[in-house]
Design an enzyme around this catalytic site. Structure first.
Site, mmCIF file in Angstrom:
data_model
loop_
_atom_site.group_PDB
_atom_site.id
_atom_site.type_symbol
_atom_site.label_atom_id
_atom_site.label_comp_id
_atom_site.label_asym_id
_atom_site.label_seq_id
_atom_site.Cartn_x
_atom_site.Cartn_y
_atom_site.Cartn_z
ATOM 1 N N ARG A 134 -10.413 -11.327 2.290
ATOM 2 C CA ARG A 134 -11.311 -12.365 1.767
ATOM 3 C C ARG A 134 -10.639 -13.739 1.750
ATOM 4 N NH1 ARG A 134 -12.058 -8.845 -3.596
ATOM 5 N NH2 ARG A 134 -11.630 -7.232 -2.047
ATOM 6 N N LYS B 187 0.848 -1.194 0.000
ATOM 7 C CA LYS B 187 0.000 0.000 0.000
ATOM 8 C C LYS B 187 0.885 1.246 0.000
ATOM 9 C CE LYS B 187 -3.952 -1.700 2.698
ATOM 10 N NZ LYS B 187 -5.033 -1.531 1.703
HETATM 11 N N1 BES Z 1 -7.971 -3.683 4.615
HETATM 12 C C1 BES Z 1 -8.203 -3.259 3.296
HETATM 13 C C2 BES Z 1 -9.495 -2.472 3.131
HETATM 14 C C3 BES Z 1 -9.604 -1.152 3.846
HETATM 15 C C4 BES Z 1 -9.146 0.020 3.255
HETATM 16 C C5 BES Z 1 -10.219 -1.080 5.073
HETATM 17 C C6 BES Z 1 -9.283 1.224 3.914
HETATM 18 C C7 BES Z 1 -10.360 0.135 5.726
HETATM 19 C C8 BES Z 1 -9.891 1.295 5.137
HETATM 20 C C9 BES Z 1 -8.265 -4.447 2.335
HETATM 21 O O1 BES Z 1 -7.509 -5.541 2.672
HETATM 22 C C10 BES Z 1 -7.830 -3.952 1.007
HETATM 23 O O2 BES Z 1 -6.693 -3.561 0.896
HETATM 24 N N2 BES Z 1 -8.711 -3.979 0.025
HETATM 25 C C11 BES Z 1 -8.433 -3.487 -1.276
HETATM 26 C C12 BES Z 1 -9.056 -4.427 -2.266
HETATM 27 C C13 BES Z 1 -8.612 -4.214 -3.668
HETATM 28 C C14 BES Z 1 -7.152 -4.629 -3.835
HETATM 29 C C15 BES Z 1 -9.494 -5.014 -4.580
HETATM 30 C C16 BES Z 1 -9.022 -2.096 -1.408
HETATM 31 O O3 BES Z 1 -10.080 -1.830 -0.827
HETATM 32 O O4 BES Z 1 -8.407 -1.270 -2.063
HETATM 33 ZN ZN ZN Z 2 -5.472 -5.365 1.955
#
Ligand code: BES
Ligand code: ZN
Ligand code: ZN
Length: 494
Positions: free
Chosen positions: A347, A273
């Protein structure tokens, strides 16, 4: 903070500060106290200094005319618009007011103002929730000027002869639930270096000291053999993964299972990230924390069915042993997943949690997860998306959330969306086809649905677990969203 219900008329209570609610254009409720104060309340209303508008406040020094040293008038707004959520907000507001005055003790009669279609018990509970949630502060790591941190030590709730017993009961239930929510906040606010999977397991052990709660923890070796999703996500980290299973009323037949995402830190993995989005990722165990909070209060809810809490927990880190984009995982259900993006890790661990849930033959399975950033895009911070395969279950969750003001909003899961998570070389892929981002909340749920055969609902707390500012009884950072919702849902579950 200690709480005390006191059988007294408002004018006779010996206190530093008494909080009283005043409706707009309504002075009937405070007539008695007003005349003891030589009409000083009605005079401030006449002079338009204070008119009872929602969230207006006015402080009166009582100069010995009544027992309370000071009186805090709080505007309740229009009578027909007043509700329990407004009461929670005003309870928090007045508690913070008392705290800012550096008082150690104060009293409230806010709950005595009548709200249409509510019982006095509900009002007392809302008062307690707002007060305790509003006073929350996370200062465990402060070492400088700690003597300047303000605390309320004693909160008095007024009652009368006809309501004494039920007031005491409602004080207790409001307190239990709000403290459980503050416990969730503590877990989520805690740094990921401390709140590890092992730490969550030790908290589960504490909770399982209750004789009606059993605990099973799967350790790394067994996880490697059974739970491919959880193992694969966790293998890039120096922290050991855990699969935690809390089991309340294990001998009852009817069973409901909760599954909570427990990523103690989500760096994104090799699909790292950007820094801006990584900072708050200690919150990625928000779902797990809600389940720990819930199980800490379950024995007090007096339920006659079995409740199981499944917490797959690990850390998502990049390293030489981390999962790679392109890897294929065999899950607990034997279904295979193609990893396209290592940041869609929640997931992966939930797939094992949901399939494990099925083995208990439950009448319902509910998962709660900080699953997507897309949940913030759709609903912001004031509501969480809910998606399920059973409308009755979704409806009863929404109803519970309306009551506790942990609002849920349903999104659809039509077949076209499910097509988007099919993989060319495995059973499913972990992000949707094409750009990967369309309908992010729904495609994530579509993925999860492939791993459950139960009546199922999914709550995405990506937006509601963490609040970037502070409002009413919600401080900035961890919110604890979900505990009161689930307790309310279970109380009504048939
Ligand atoms: N933990 C994150 C989602 C998240 C983001 C929760 C901001 C709370 C605040 C999750 O694991 C994630 O990174 N999801 C991605 C999915 C994408 C790669 C399809 C996202 O939401 O960008
Ligand atoms: Zn993630
Ligand atoms: Zn995550």
């Amino acid at each position: 903070m200690k709480t005390n219900t006191i059988l007294s008329e408002p004018e006779n209570i010996d206190t530093n500060l008494l909080v009283l609610g005043v409706f707009e254009k309504e002075t009937r409720d405070i007539k008695n106290i007003d005349s003891l104060l030589n009409n000083s309340i009605s005079n401030t209303i006449k002079s338009k200094e204070f008119e009872g508008e929602f969230k207006q406040d006015h402080l009166i020094t009582t100069l010995g005319k009544i027992k309370p040293k000071k009186l805090l008038l709080i505007g309740l707004g229009k009578k027909k618009e007043y509700d329990l959520e407004k009461l929670r907000k005003l309870a928090a507001m007045s508690a913070k007011y008392a705290k800012s005055m550096n008082l150690k003790e104060f009293s409230s009669n806010l709950h005595s103002s009548v709200i249409k279609n509510t019982t006095s018990k509900e009002r007392v509970q809302a008062l307690m929730e707002g007060t305790i949630l509003g006073l929350y502060q996370f200062n465990k790591y402060k070492t400088v000027d700690t003597d300047k941190i303000k605390y309320i030590e004693l909160f008095n709730i007024l009652t009368d002869k006809n309501h004494q017993k039920e007031t005491e009961k409602a004080v207790e239930s409001g307190k239990i639930l709000a403290e459980a929510q503050n416990y969730v906040r503590d877990l989520v606010n805690g740094p990921a270096s401390e709140i590890t999977p092992t730490y969550l397991a030790s908290e589960a052990k504490e909770i399982a000291k209750n004789p009606n709660i059993n605990l099973k923890i799967y350790e790394k070796d067994e996880i490697k053999k059974k739970f491919g999703g959880l193992y694969t996500v966790g293998k890039g980290s120096a922290e050991n993964p855990k699969m935690i299973v809390l089991d309340y009323n294990p001998n009852k037949k009817k069973t409901i299972v909760f599954v909570g995402k427990g990523i103690t830190f989500d760096s994104g993995g090799l699909n790292l990230k950007p820094g801006k989005y990584m900072y708050s990722m200690k919150e990625d165990m928000g779902g797990a924390a809600v389940l720990l909070g819930l199980f800490s209060v379950l024995p007090k809810l007096d339920l006659n069915f079995r409740v199981i809490g499944i917490i797959p927990t690990c850390e998502n880190m990049p390293s030489g042993t981390a999962m790679r984009p392109g890897d294929i995982i065999t899950t607990f259900s034997k279904k295979t997943i193609e990893v396209i993006d290592t940041d869609a890790e929640g997931r992966l661990i939930l797939s094992d949690g949901l399939s494990l849930a099925d083995t208990f033959k439950p009448s319902a399975v509910i998962d709660i997860a900080t699953l997507t950033g897309a949940s913030i895009v759709v609903l912001g911070y004031y509501a969480a998306p809910v998606i399920g395969n059973n409308q009755k279950l979704v409806d009863s969750l929404i109803r519970a959330g309306t009551k506790t003001n942990e609002r849920l909003w349903q999104l659809p899961l039509w077949d076209e969306y499910k097509e988007l998570i099919k993989s060319d070389i495995a059973d499913v892929r972990n992000i949707s086809k094409y750009e990967g981002y369309e309908a992010g909340v729904i495609t994530a749920a579509g993925f999860l649905e492939a791993f459950t055969e139960s009546n199922w609902a999914h709550i995405d707390i990506g937006g509601t677990s963490w609040f970037p500012r502070s409002e009413d009884y919600t401080p900035s950072n961890a919110t604890g969203f979900g505990v009161r919702l689930f307790a309310e849902f279970l109380k009504n579950y048939k």
